[in-house]
Design a protein around this motif. Structure first.
Motif, PDB file in Angstrom:
ATOM      1  N   GLY A 203     -38.557 -57.907  63.408  1.00  0.00           N
ATOM      2  CA  GLY A 203     -38.030 -56.558  63.271  1.00  0.00           C
ATOM      3  C   GLY A 203     -36.535 -56.433  63.450  1.00  0.00           C
ATOM      4  N   VAL A 204     -35.821 -57.568  63.532  1.00  0.00           N
ATOM      5  CA  VAL A 204     -34.367 -57.563  63.679  1.00  0.00           C
ATOM      6  C   VAL A 204     -33.731 -57.838  62.323  1.00  0.00           C
ATOM      7  N   VAL A 205     -32.740 -57.042  61.950  1.00  0.00           N
ATOM      8  CA  VAL A 205     -32.065 -57.201  60.661  1.00  0.00           C
ATOM      9  C   VAL A 205     -31.394 -58.576  60.586  1.00  0.00           C
ATOM     10  N   ASN A 206     -31.623 -59.265  59.462  1.00  0.00           N
ATOM     11  CA  ASN A 206     -31.016 -60.580  59.203  1.00  0.00           C
ATOM     12  C   ASN A 206     -31.387 -61.622  60.265  1.00  0.00           C
ATOM     13  N   SER A 207     -32.567 -61.501  60.847  1.00  0.00           N
ATOM     14  CA  SER A 207     -32.942 -62.429  61.925  1.00  0.00           C
ATOM     15  C   SER A 207     -33.048 -63.872  61.434  1.00  0.00           C
TER      16      SER A 207
END
Length: 209
Positions: A140-144
């Protein structure tokens, strides 16, 4: 020198078919919320075409809130009973074994919350030992995925990322390596901007990528 110094591949979509996991998790939550689940083919078509979740909940007559659904989804989707519904894509193990011979590093890159359940699933499907490294990214983290890989020294002419979502394609772009989109996964082809497109991993002619 091997053909690639890095091959990165996503798990859900390219390697595992998650249609039944996704649908049955959705169906159980809708039923618990007093609604009526739509049929699996309609659900999967909506999922692949990025239909917003609130639209899905409305037509499913879900009796609770959007946040209720999302919280229950996050709590359930990586439970073992749902992971066991995933199916190996056609000829995946054979294909990955071939790739081991043409790359220095075969990496699995996936976003999961429960690493222990991920490892269970990989071992249960005889996948764990096929990869040089398992990269479990923040869910759920952007660009993880990019953040997990950005410090690796990758030859942009000898690196490739294989995936089935917009984030996978964006990860390849940020890493400045080639991208291969699997079009029989979580997204329809029209949503994916890639260098190459294939229906399944088994179809990839990787020596030409």
């Amino acid at each position: 020198m091997k053909l690639f110094n890095y091959i990165f591949t996503d798990l859900d979509g390219p390697i595992l078919d998650g249609k039944y996991k996704h649908y049955n998790c959705y169906k159980d939550i809708i039923t618990n919320g007093g609604g009526n689940a739509i049929d699996i083919d309609e659900y999967w078509e909506m999922k692949r075409n990025r239909v917003k979740r609130d639209v899905l909940l409305k037509i499913s007559l879900y009796g609770k809130t959007y946040d209720d659904y999302l919280n229950e989804w996050l709590a359930k989707i990586e439970e073992i009973k749902y992971l066991d519904m995933d199916l190996l894509k056609p000829n995946v193990i054979h294909t990955l074994k071939k790739w081991e011979k043409i790359t220095d590093n075969l990496y699995l890159v996936t976003a999961r919350r429960k690493k222990e359940n991920l490892y269970y699933q990989l071992n249960n499907n005889n996948l764990f030992e096929l990869f040089d490294k398992i990269v479990c990214c923040d869910f759920g983290v952007v660009n993880s995925k990019y953040m997990s890989l950005k410090n690796i020294s990758i030859d942009k002419y000898r690196g490739v990322f294989i995936g089935d979502t917009e984030e996978d394609m964006n990860t390849a772009e940020l890493l400045q390596i080639k991208s291969i989109a699997i079009t029989n996964g979580l997204r329809e082809k029209k949503y994916l901007k890639a260098n190459y497109y294939y229906d399944e991993i088994k179809d990839i002619n990787i020596s030409r990528c």
